[in-house]
Scaffold this motif. Structure first.
Motif, PDB file in Angstrom:
ATOM      1  N   GLY A 155       0.660  -1.300   0.134  1.00 39.73           N
ATOM      2  CA  GLY A 155      -0.204   0.205   0.178  1.00 39.73           C
ATOM      3  C   GLY A 155       0.825   1.430  -0.080  1.00 39.73           C
ATOM      4  O   GLY A 155       0.432   1.624  -0.888  1.00 39.73           O
ATOM      5  N   PHE A 156       1.726   1.465   1.393  1.00 37.08           N
ATOM      6  CA  PHE A 156       2.716   3.012   0.662  1.00 37.08           C
ATOM      7  C   PHE A 156       4.089   2.453   1.339  1.00 37.08           C
ATOM      8  O   PHE A 156       4.385   1.169   2.437  1.00 37.08           O
ATOM      9  N   VAL A 157       5.361   3.119   0.857  1.00 39.16           N
ATOM     10  CA  VAL A 157       6.617   2.819   1.954  1.00 39.16           C
ATOM     11  C   VAL A 157       6.667   4.151   2.086  1.00 39.16           C
ATOM     12  O   VAL A 157       6.067   5.304   1.409  1.00 39.16           O
ATOM     13  N   SER A 158       8.141   4.348   2.940  1.00 34.35           N
ATOM     14  CA  SER A 158       8.301   5.692   3.035  1.00 34.35           C
ATOM     15  C   SER A 158      10.460   5.380   3.108  1.00 34.35           C
ATOM     16  O   SER A 158      10.486   4.430   3.207  1.00 34.35           O
ATOM     17  N   LEU A 159      10.611   6.968   2.243  1.00 30.44           N
ATOM     18  CA  LEU A 159      12.114   6.801   2.187  1.00 30.44           C
ATOM     19  C   LEU A 159      12.609   6.994   3.255  1.00 30.44           C
ATOM     20  O   LEU A 159      12.392   8.040   4.453  1.00 30.44           O
ATOM     21  N   THR A 160      13.530   6.137   4.154  1.00 26.69           N
ATOM     22  CA  THR A 160      13.880   6.525   5.400  1.00 26.69           C
ATOM     23  C   THR A 160      15.601   6.391   5.479  1.00 26.69           C
ATOM     24  O   THR A 160      16.364   7.051   6.443  1.00 26.69           O
ATOM     25  N   HIS A 161      16.051   5.976   4.532  1.00 22.88           N
ATOM     26  CA  HIS A 161      17.987   5.815   3.960  1.00 22.88           C
ATOM     27  C   HIS A 161      18.770   7.262   4.247  1.00 22.88           C
ATOM     28  O   HIS A 161      18.273   8.276   4.026  1.00 22.88           O
ATOM     29  N   ASP A 162      19.736   7.518   5.196  1.00 26.74           N
ATOM     30  CA  ASP A 162      21.316   8.077   4.965  1.00 26.74           C
ATOM     31  C   ASP A 162      20.186   9.525   5.321  1.00 26.74           C
ATOM     32  O   ASP A 162      18.859   8.877   5.772  1.00 26.74           O
ATOM     33  N   ASP A 219       5.267  -1.136   4.234  1.00 24.44           N
ATOM     34  CA  ASP A 219       6.147  -1.872   3.800  1.00 24.44           C
ATOM     35  C   ASP A 219       6.857  -1.189   5.427  1.00 24.44           C
ATOM     36  O   ASP A 219       7.520  -0.802   5.102  1.00 24.44           O
ATOM     37  N   LYS A 220       6.444  -2.631   6.041  1.00 25.70           N
ATOM     38  CA  LYS A 220       8.205  -2.524   7.269  1.00 25.70           C
ATOM     39  C   LYS A 220       9.208  -2.510   7.157  1.00 25.70           C
ATOM     40  O   LYS A 220      10.415  -1.674   7.408  1.00 25.70           O
ATOM     41  N   ALA A 221       9.757  -2.786   5.979  1.00 26.97           N
ATOM     42  CA  ALA A 221      10.924  -2.714   5.183  1.00 26.97           C
ATOM     43  C   ALA A 221      12.058  -1.243   4.645  1.00 26.97           C
ATOM     44  O   ALA A 221      12.959  -0.778   4.741  1.00 26.97           O
ATOM     45  N   TYR A 230      15.539   1.312  -2.542  1.00 29.85           N
ATOM     46  CA  TYR A 230      13.604   1.773  -2.721  1.00 29.85           C
ATOM     47  C   TYR A 230      12.854   2.175  -3.948  1.00 29.85           C
ATOM     48  O   TYR A 230      12.572   1.984  -4.194  1.00 29.85           O
ATOM     49  N   LEU A 231      13.933   2.679  -4.780  1.00 36.43           N
ATOM     50  CA  LEU A 231      13.865   2.670  -6.400  1.00 36.43           C
ATOM     51  C   LEU A 231      13.266   1.460  -6.413  1.00 36.43           C
ATOM     52  O   LEU A 231      12.456   1.569  -7.560  1.00 36.43           O
ATOM     53  N   ALA A 232      14.257   0.887  -6.685  1.00 37.64           N
ATOM     54  CA  ALA A 232      13.646  -0.846  -7.276  1.00 37.64           C
ATOM     55  C   ALA A 232      12.286  -1.179  -6.292  1.00 37.64           C
ATOM     56  O   ALA A 232      11.372  -1.806  -8.291  1.00 37.64           O
ATOM     57  N   LYS A 233      11.504  -0.839  -6.095  1.00 32.84           N
ATOM     58  CA  LYS A 233      10.344  -1.243  -5.276  1.00 32.84           C
ATOM     59  C   LYS A 233       9.210  -0.421  -5.966  1.00 32.84           C
ATOM     60  O   LYS A 233       8.565  -0.760  -6.145  1.00 32.84           O
ATOM     61  N   LEU A 234       9.907   1.149  -5.608  1.00 33.93           N
ATOM     62  CA  LEU A 234       9.023   1.740  -7.736  1.00 33.93           C
ATOM     63  C   LEU A 234       8.987   1.541  -8.266  1.00 33.93           C
ATOM     64  O   LEU A 234       7.831   1.818  -9.130  1.00 33.93           O
ATOM     65  N   THR A 235      10.046   1.179  -9.561  1.00 31.35           N
ATOM     66  CA  THR A 235       9.637   0.231 -10.540  1.00 31.35           C
ATOM     67  C   THR A 235       8.792  -0.894 -10.798  1.00 31.35           C
ATOM     68  O   THR A 235       8.861  -1.276 -11.776  1.00 31.35           O
ATOM     69  N   SER A 236       9.054  -1.489  -8.962  1.00 29.97           N
ATOM     70  CA  SER A 236       8.519  -3.117  -9.310  1.00 29.97           C
ATOM     71  C   SER A 236       6.968  -3.601 -10.455  1.00 29.97           C
ATOM     72  O   SER A 236       6.645  -4.298 -10.710  1.00 29.97           O
ATOM     73  N   GLY A 296       1.627   3.530  -3.639  1.00 32.48           N
ATOM     74  CA  GLY A 296       2.264   5.005  -3.235  1.00 32.48           C
ATOM     75  C   GLY A 296       2.863   5.340  -2.418  1.00 32.48           C
ATOM     76  O   GLY A 296       3.391   4.424  -1.204  1.00 32.48           O
ATOM     77  N   PHE A 297       3.264   6.558  -1.867  1.00 28.31           N
ATOM     78  CA  PHE A 297       4.333   6.779  -1.389  1.00 28.31           C
ATOM     79  C   PHE A 297       4.641   8.439  -1.518  1.00 28.31           C
ATOM     80  O   PHE A 297       3.955   9.480  -1.778  1.00 28.31           O
ATOM     81  N   PHE A 298       5.143   9.299  -0.274  1.00 26.21           N
ATOM     82  CA  PHE A 298       5.716  10.821   0.166  1.00 26.21           C
ATOM     83  C   PHE A 298       6.569  10.772  -0.442  1.00 26.21           C
ATOM     84  O   PHE A 298       8.128   9.852  -0.030  1.00 26.21           O
TER      85      PHE A 298
END
Length: 561
Positions: free
Chosen positions: A216-223, A280-282, A291-297, A302-304
């Motif tokens: 349903g929704f992912v969020s970017l948290t890396h670095d 997405d807990k990951a 993260y980018l790979a998941k967006l292209t999968s 959705g995401f912000f």
């Protein structure tokens, strides 16, 4: 906070010995002052041939492969003009670890501006610009006072200076809540204005497709990109991206929001999504590439995020849709979501970011030659080269002098072509005209901001979904930005080791620790974890930080009068 932390800073490490090729005129640019071999003298006298040289740039924000600029069409033309090639190196691993290693060893191809300035590793560019930078003075001259550090010196060239008239962007390269087009299509293209409407849309789609293994929704948290998870409350309240604070339009008072009711409401919604299996807990362990790979999968609904940050993924999806129109369903559509339908302010107003840019470190063997390269790059014909390309190959000019691209040219400029030609590597992280600039003849500096190009670049699927929402551009979906003379507040410099800088560091550590706990907590546990977080947050000198930011913002407002 949206700091493109080391967006790209420059350091010289290698000077290679080889005879200089004296590049002649090309469609991308003419040899002029400081252009041929990078060797004109300061007074514009007789040219001298120099050996070719290779310098190194480290990009701490890049998501591209390492490459030499002379392996690209643009870079080779610029090497023919100047004799200079750059080896572009991108970050692998943790940014702060890389920076610390560089400072400890006193060997820089590059690092983050704040830390490197604090280590005394950047050289003053003032005299070099005066001697070798007529085009630098033309492009940056109006901003010189803002670019100076407290000691009156200029240590780097920023990226956001507007040349000519300000030109608005028809695309969304700033923040938005994004959703796959198929989700909107199946729902009948509804008007989505509130946070609850947005997440209900996603929840309903997942419920109707239980066997498709959807996220349903992912969020970017890396670095340093963690801001993609911490910034949404600011936008959901109807504010633009001022980083750590929101700013009152009337009093210019700055207020942090990391421990506000808005942030609590945002994290509580993510916690509810997680409890329903929609988050997405990951998100809290994935790196940027994952993260980018998941967006292209095709599996993430959705995401912000900010359009510039997900551009690589969106380009891959659009390229696939050009070859197979059915795949347009997986392209993401931007929505100006707020908490309760407030006026949004996702689109940036005109502003000048003065605390990020490209500089030269003390390791540089030949700073003058690097400045000459920068100056040559800032010639208008070379700005056209790096942005539009070569006339007859990547753009055309009509009888009225308007730049445009044919359907065939637009189709061929996919991600692979952008890498080979060099558009990808010369996109933003160099001394350049700001994206919203105009050329001397009135054409847009950025092809995507040229109305003729934007309309030609739209696929039938693009036109269909825009028509469903009654607009001709994506920007029309969003409210026009209000004027903010201080913008962006995140660009206010903070001396390394100062109280404001330490506050931001401690605040970031705290949010990194507690945001995963809050989102992954069960709804029944959320309040107790929030109370624990607030207790820790209360130990920070938030009042002192807000006073510093308010004072600096008011100074900028006064300077703008």
């Amino acid at each position: 906070m949206v700091l493109v932390v080391t967006v790209m800073m420059l350091f010289s490490v290698v000077a290679a010995a080889c005879s200089s090729g004296n590049g002649g005129n090309t469609e991308g640019g003419n040899a002029g002052s400081g252009a041929s071999g990078g060797a004109n003298n300061a007074a514009g006298g007789e040219e001298k041939t120099q050996e070719k040289a290779t310098f190194t740039i480290f990009n701490g924000a890049g998501a591209a492969k390492d490459v030499n600029t002379n392996e690209t069409t643009i870079g080779k033309l610029l090497e023919d003009q100047t004799g200079v090639n750059f080896k572009l190196e991108n970050l692998v691993g943790d940014l702060n670890t890389k920076i610390g290693t560089m400072i400890a060893s006193n060997k820089y191809p590059d690092a983050a501006i704040d830390e490197v300035l604090g280590a005394g590793a950047f050289i003053d560019l003032t005299d070099l610009i005066e001697q070798h930078g007529p085009n630098i003075k033309r492009v940056y001259g109006p901003y010189f006072n803002q670019m100076k550090a407290e000691d009156g010196k200029i240590y780097f060239l920023p990226f956001s200076n507007v040349v000519g008239e300000y030109n608005p962007d028809p695309n969304i390269n700033q923040g938005a809540f994004w959703v796959q087009r198929r989700v909107l299509k199946e729902a009948g293209y509804p008007q989505i204005k509130t946070m609850d409407e947005y997440f209900k849309l996603i929840e309903d789609y997942v419920a109707k497709h239980p066997d498709e293994d959807l996220t349903g929704f992912v969020s970017l948290t890396h670095d340093w990109r963690f801001f993609a998870t911490t910034n949404p409350p600011m936008h959901l309240m109807g504010y633009p991206n001022d980083g750590e604070v929101t700013v009152d339009m009337n009093t210019f008072e700055a207020k942090t929001y990391s421990a506000s009711d808005a942030t609590k409401r945002w994290l509580q919604k993510l916690s509810e999504l997680n409890a329903k299996g929609l988050f997405d807990k990951a998100s809290f362990v994935d790196n940027y590439d994952q993260y980018l790979a998941k967006l292209t999968s095709g599996k993430v609904l959705g995401f912000f995020d900010y359009g510039w940050q997900i551009g690589n993924a969106q380009n891959v999806l659009k390229d696939a849709a050009k070859k197979d129109p059915a795949k347009d369903d997986f392209v993401y559509f931007p929505l100006p979501v707020t908490f309760d339908g407030e006026k949004d302010q996702y689109l940036d107003p005109p502003g000048f970011v003065k605390n990020r840019g490209i500089g030269i470190t003390v390791s540089a063997k030949d700073p003058a030659r690097i400045v000459q390269y920068f100056d040559n790059l800032l010639k208008e014909e070379n700005q056209i080269l790096k942005s539009w390309g070569i006339k007859g190959e990547t753009y055309e000019v009509d009888e009225n002098g308007r730049f445009y691209r044919t359907a065939e040219q637009i189709a061929k400029i996919d991600e692979a072509f952008r890498e080979e030609f060099g558009f990808k590597y010369y996109d933003w992280n160099w001394p350049n005209y700001g994206t919203n600039s105009t050329l001397a003849d009135g054409n847009a500096y950025a092809p995507g901001l040229q109305p003729e190009v934007f309309q030609m670049s739209l696929t039938e699927a693009d036109k269909t979904i825009l028509d469903k929402y009654g607009v001709r551009t994506y920007a029309e979906l969003f409210a026009a930005p209000d004027e903010r003379p201080w913008f962006p507040a995140w660009g206010i410099p903070k001396e390394q080791g100062s109280e404001p800088q330490m506050y931001e560091t401690k605040k970031t550590e705290l949010t990194r620790k507690y945001f995963p706990k809050l989102v992954l907590a069960s709804p029944a546990e959320f309040e107790s974890v929030w109370a624990e977080y607030m207790g820790e947050f209360g130990k920070l000198d938030t009042a002192g930080y807000e006073k510093f930011m308010t004072d600096e913002i008011k100074k900028l407002v006064e300077q703008a009068k």
